[in-house]
Design an enzyme around this catalytic site. Structure first.
Site, PDB file in Angstrom:
ATOM      1  N   CYS A   1      56.514  34.564   5.831  1.00  0.00           N
ATOM      2  CA  CYS A   1      56.817  33.144   5.661  1.00  0.00           C
ATOM      3  C   CYS A   1      57.035  32.813   4.183  1.00  0.00           C
ATOM      4  O   CYS A   1      56.197  33.145   3.347  1.00  0.00           O
ATOM      5  CB  CYS A   1      55.659  32.324   6.210  1.00  0.00           C
ATOM      6  SG  CYS A   1      55.792  30.580   5.845  1.00  0.00           S
TER       7      CYS A   1
ATOM      8  N   CYS B   1      51.284  27.137   1.056  1.00  0.00           N
ATOM      9  CA  CYS B   1      50.745  26.444   2.228  1.00  0.00           C
ATOM     10  C   CYS B   1      49.333  26.942   2.553  1.00  0.00           C
ATOM     11  O   CYS B   1      49.052  28.129   2.513  1.00  0.00           O
ATOM     12  CB  CYS B   1      51.679  26.688   3.408  1.00  0.00           C
ATOM     13  SG  CYS B   1      51.070  26.063   4.965  1.00  0.00           S
TER      14      CYS B   1
ATOM     15  N   CYS C   1      48.011  29.423   6.605  1.00  0.00           N
ATOM     16  CA  CYS C   1      47.663  30.837   6.812  1.00  0.00           C
ATOM     17  C   CYS C   1      46.981  31.364   5.552  1.00  0.00           C
ATOM     18  O   CYS C   1      47.375  30.998   4.448  1.00  0.00           O
ATOM     19  CB  CYS C   1      48.914  31.670   7.047  1.00  0.00           C
ATOM     20  SG  CYS C   1      49.744  31.317   8.591  1.00  0.00           S
TER      21      CYS C   1
ATOM     22  N   CYS D   1      57.537  26.533  10.576  1.00  0.00           N
ATOM     23  CA  CYS D   1      56.285  27.293  10.506  1.00  0.00           C
ATOM     24  C   CYS D   1      56.396  28.455  11.484  1.00  0.00           C
ATOM     25  O   CYS D   1      56.666  28.245  12.668  1.00  0.00           O
ATOM     26  CB  CYS D   1      55.106  26.397  10.872  1.00  0.00           C
ATOM     27  SG  CYS D   1      53.574  27.318  11.109  1.00  0.00           S
TER      28      CYS D   1
ATOM     29  N   GLN E   1      42.810  25.383  23.961  1.00  0.00           N
ATOM     30  CA  GLN E   1      43.001  26.576  23.123  1.00  0.00           C
ATOM     31  C   GLN E   1      44.454  26.648  22.652  1.00  0.00           C
ATOM     32  O   GLN E   1      45.362  26.352  23.426  1.00  0.00           O
ATOM     33  CB  GLN E   1      42.655  27.840  23.919  1.00  0.00           C
ATOM     34  CG  GLN E   1      41.187  27.978  24.259  1.00  0.00           C
ATOM     35  CD  GLN E   1      40.333  28.452  23.089  1.00  0.00           C
ATOM     36  OE1 GLN E   1      40.825  28.721  21.990  1.00  0.00           O
ATOM     37  NE2 GLN E   1      39.040  28.536  23.322  1.00  0.00           N
TER      38      GLN E   1
ATOM     39  N   TYR F   1      30.143  22.400  26.722  1.00  0.00           N
ATOM     40  CA  TYR F   1      31.283  22.182  25.820  1.00  0.00           C
ATOM     41  C   TYR F   1      32.564  22.571  26.574  1.00  0.00           C
ATOM     42  O   TYR F   1      33.332  23.422  26.127  1.00  0.00           O
ATOM     43  CB  TYR F   1      31.172  22.991  24.528  1.00  0.00           C
ATOM     44  CG  TYR F   1      29.842  22.896  23.820  1.00  0.00           C
ATOM     45  CD1 TYR F   1      29.593  21.844  22.940  1.00  0.00           C
ATOM     46  CD2 TYR F   1      28.839  23.843  24.029  1.00  0.00           C
ATOM     47  CE1 TYR F   1      28.378  21.751  22.283  1.00  0.00           C
ATOM     48  CE2 TYR F   1      27.615  23.750  23.383  1.00  0.00           C
ATOM     49  CZ  TYR F   1      27.391  22.702  22.513  1.00  0.00           C
ATOM     50  OH  TYR F   1      26.187  22.614  21.868  1.00  0.00           O
TER      51      TYR F   1
ATOM     52  N   GLU G   1      30.715  17.785  28.476  1.00  0.00           N
ATOM     53  CA  GLU G   1      31.651  17.618  27.354  1.00  0.00           C
ATOM     54  C   GLU G   1      31.494  16.218  26.757  1.00  0.00           C
ATOM     55  O   GLU G   1      31.249  15.254  27.459  1.00  0.00           O
ATOM     56  CB  GLU G   1      33.085  17.848  27.885  1.00  0.00           C
ATOM     57  CG  GLU G   1      34.219  17.299  27.086  1.00  0.00           C
ATOM     58  CD  GLU G   1      34.385  17.916  25.698  1.00  0.00           C
ATOM     59  OE1 GLU G   1      34.231  19.146  25.551  1.00  0.00           O
ATOM     60  OE2 GLU G   1      34.645  17.142  24.748  1.00  0.00           O
TER      61      GLU G   1
ATOM     62  N   CYS H   1      34.173  30.357  18.165  1.00  0.00           N
ATOM     63  CA  CYS H   1      35.285  30.454  17.219  1.00  0.00           C
ATOM     64  C   CYS H   1      34.749  30.619  15.801  1.00  0.00           C
ATOM     65  O   CYS H   1      35.504  30.520  14.846  1.00  0.00           O
ATOM     66  CB  CYS H   1      36.199  29.244  17.329  1.00  0.00           C
ATOM     67  SG  CYS H   1      35.326  27.696  17.128  1.00  0.00           S
TER      68      CYS H   1
HETATM   69  N1  SAH Z   1      35.654  25.383  26.625  1.00  0.00           N
HETATM   70  C1  SAH Z   1      36.760  24.526  26.286  1.00  0.00           C
HETATM   71  C2  SAH Z   1      36.572  23.722  25.008  1.00  0.00           C
HETATM   72  C3  SAH Z   1      35.885  24.372  23.847  1.00  0.00           C
HETATM   73  S1  SAH Z   1      36.046  23.541  22.282  1.00  0.00           S
HETATM   74  C4  SAH Z   1      38.052  25.312  26.266  1.00  0.00           C
HETATM   75  O1  SAH Z   1      38.052  26.545  26.242  1.00  0.00           O
HETATM   76  O2  SAH Z   1      39.116  24.704  26.275  1.00  0.00           O
HETATM   77  C5  SAH Z   1      34.534  22.736  22.096  1.00  0.00           C
HETATM   78  C6  SAH Z   1      34.411  21.446  22.870  1.00  0.00           C
HETATM   79  O3  SAH Z   1      33.118  20.907  22.596  1.00  0.00           O
HETATM   80  C7  SAH Z   1      35.395  20.347  22.504  1.00  0.00           C
HETATM   81  O4  SAH Z   1      36.040  19.913  23.676  1.00  0.00           O
HETATM   82  C8  SAH Z   1      34.522  19.229  21.920  1.00  0.00           C
HETATM   83  O5  SAH Z   1      34.982  17.933  22.248  1.00  0.00           O
HETATM   84  C9  SAH Z   1      33.189  19.492  22.569  1.00  0.00           C
HETATM   85  N2  SAH Z   1      31.984  19.025  21.856  1.00  0.00           N
HETATM   86  C10 SAH Z   1      31.759  18.976  20.524  1.00  0.00           C
HETATM   87  N3  SAH Z   1      30.507  18.585  20.258  1.00  0.00           N
HETATM   88  C11 SAH Z   1      29.903  18.363  21.454  1.00  0.00           C
HETATM   89  C12 SAH Z   1      28.602  17.940  21.861  1.00  0.00           C
HETATM   90  N4  SAH Z   1      27.654  17.653  20.968  1.00  0.00           N
HETATM   91  N5  SAH Z   1      28.350  17.850  23.173  1.00  0.00           N
HETATM   92  C13 SAH Z   1      29.302  18.148  24.106  1.00  0.00           C
HETATM   93  N6  SAH Z   1      30.539  18.548  23.778  1.00  0.00           N
HETATM   94  C14 SAH Z   1      30.850  18.657  22.480  1.00  0.00           C
END
Ligand code: SAH
Length: 454
Positions: A73, A79, A82, A161, A285, A314, A335, A410
């Site tokens: 790139c 930038c 990356c 990009c 994702q 989550y 969530e 992550c």
């Molecule tokens: N498992 C899902 C999302 C993972 S990302 C997937 O694979 O798509 C993490 C997620 O946690 C996000 O959606 C975010 O909104 C949520 N999150 C962040 N802090 C939180 C909390 N204290 N309690 C519940 N959810 C939360």
């Protein structure tokens, strides 16, 4: 003191730091080197000296690393998107991402006998993202649509990009031309004045749907109907055009309010055989190909027979939940974001699942309420944001005592911290650690871990 500010030293880079910087040693002192990659021998000018480490910048290359490649790139140097595109993908990037996971497991987690499986890399680490979040700023050459310059708040204009789909160029150019032609005021973070802040683009590779979100410092974007007309005409795949209202100061990209300018509020994407509605505010994702690999691993590690109640903490829009629901008796998703939970419920129904329930709220509160109400978990999956799980979440999981815990992460450092807490309880041991690369050319890495009850 062995290292002094403004002095130049010769250093060999021996490791990759969390933000993509090189790490070397000079007379025992750790030096974080901007511009150095593993294997380089460089002259470094020191700009900061702390008690245990120093920071510096490459001023001269003595011997370049064997991992060095010409970045594909042209914006790479400026930038901030990356960090490691100048490293060979397989031999350099993947090797050091895997090492980063191993180091976190060992140094932060304190695990000395845990094997980390070889990282699963991408076949083609370009144009893999399904989402681009661009800043809009006033620049010397007119409106800039792009990303922050490394370590600054100035915006680098990006025409194309290489991590994004080619259609982004067309969309961003339409927005640029529109802004110039109609003199639309660009948001200025210093004065908090001006209207257009960001352009966010999401697309579904599998179904060919595109969402464009215009983030505005106000309820309306001046002349928005004109922009709608142009985008609708030029982008036939446009399924959702949204004005997102964000009048808050600060770095948060999206506000809480969406207004549909054309099409619907969500687009649909597909992972494996499942379809997902995605709202602008929901997490999804960013790399659909590798997400399928990641979710398949999470499902394998959950090792379900069909009788289990599984918690997906989550859960976002319920993506992992629905993968699990194919093999579980019942899935309970938790969530924080209401819009994500609305999507999760719709996604379960649209994919024909009646064995899922979703709860909105903070995981740390909701999980203990569910536990106190008598809910039991056979398997727990967590996929927290970068900061990892709150201590109360880990405590309640330990109290629930599921047979298995699958930790999707992550950020290796917070994952290792949480794994340590779970294993120090004496109730769990790590059975597998699988890094998966979702973010080629950046320092980020995803990981899935299987914990078994002892
Ligand atoms: N498992 C899902 C999302 C993972 S990302 C997937 O694979 O798509 C993490 C997620 O946690 C996000 O959606 C975010 O909104 C949520 N999150 C962040 N802090 C939180 C909390 N204290 N309690 C519940 N959810 C939360």
């Amino acid at each position: 003191m062995s290292v002094e500010k403004d002095q130049i030293y010769q250093v060999e880079i021996i490791d990759l730091g969390e933000s993509g910087e090189g790490i070397g040693k000079y007379e025992g002192m750790t030096v974080f080197v901007d511009g150095g990659i593993v294997g380089d021998v460089v002259k470094v000018k020191i700009n900061t000296v702390k008690k245990n480490y120093a920071l510096g910048k490459v001023v001269k290359m003595i011997k370049p690393s064997a991992f060095r490649v010409e970045p594909a790139c042209p914006y790479f140097k400026k930038c901030g998107g990356c960090q490691i595109m100048n490293m060979d993908y397989t031999k350099g990037q993947l090797f050091y991402k895997e090492k980063g996971v191993k180091d976190a497991i060992e140094r932060i987690g304190g695990f000395t006998d845990v094997e980390v499986l070889p990282i699963i890399g991408m076949e083609t680490p370009f144009r893999y993202r399904n989402k681009g979040q661009y800043l809009v700023a006033e620049g010397k050459q007119g409106v800039q649509i792009g990303f922050f310059q490394k370590g600054t708040h100035s915006v680098v204009n990006i025409d194309d990009c290489l991590l994004q789909s080619e259609q982004h160029q067309i969309i961003n150019q339409i927005v640029r031309d529109f802004v110039m032609e109609f003199g639309i005021k660009i948001y200025d973070e210093k004065t908090h004045k001006g209207m257009l802040r960001h352009v966010m683009i999401r697309h579904s590779e599998a179904l060919g749907e595109i969402m464009v979100v215009l983030v505005v410092n106000g309820e309306y974007l001046p002349k928005e109907a004109m922009l709608r007309e142009r985008l609708v005409e030029a982008v036939p795949e446009l399924k959702s055009l949204i004005v997102n209202v964000n009048t808050a100061k600060g770095n948060k990209v999206l506000g809480n309010k969406n207004r549909v300018l054309a099409g619907s509020e969500t687009i649909t994407d597909q992972i494996g055989n499942l379809k997902f509605n995605i709202n602008p505010l929901s997490f999804f994702q960013v790399n659909p190909v590798q997400t399928e690999v990641l979710y398949a691993k999470a499902l394998e590690y959950a090792d379900l027979s069909g009788d289990e109640t599984v918690f997906d903490i989550y859960c976002g829009i319920g993506a992992i939940s629905l993968f699990l629901a194919q093999k579980a008796k019942k899935v309970i998703g938790i969530e924080l974001i209401q819009e994500a939970i609305d999507d999760a419920k719709a996604n379960a129904a649209n994919n024909g699942f009646s064995n899922c329930e979703f709860h909105v709220g903070k995981a740390e509160t909701v999980i203990s309420e569910l536990y106190e109400a008598g809910n039991k978990a056979d398997v727990v999956v967590v996929d927290p944001p970068r900061k990892g799980c709150e201590p109360e979440v880990l405590e309640t999981i330990l109290a629930m005592a599921p047979k298995r815990i699958v930790y999707v992460s992550c950020k290796p450092s917070t994952m290792a911290r949480d794994l340590k807490i779970l294993c120090e309880s004496g109730a769990y041991k790590i059975a597998a650690v699988q890094p998966v690369d979702q973010f080629g050319h950046t320092v980020h890495v995803e990981c899935v871990v299987k914990l078994e009850k002892i």
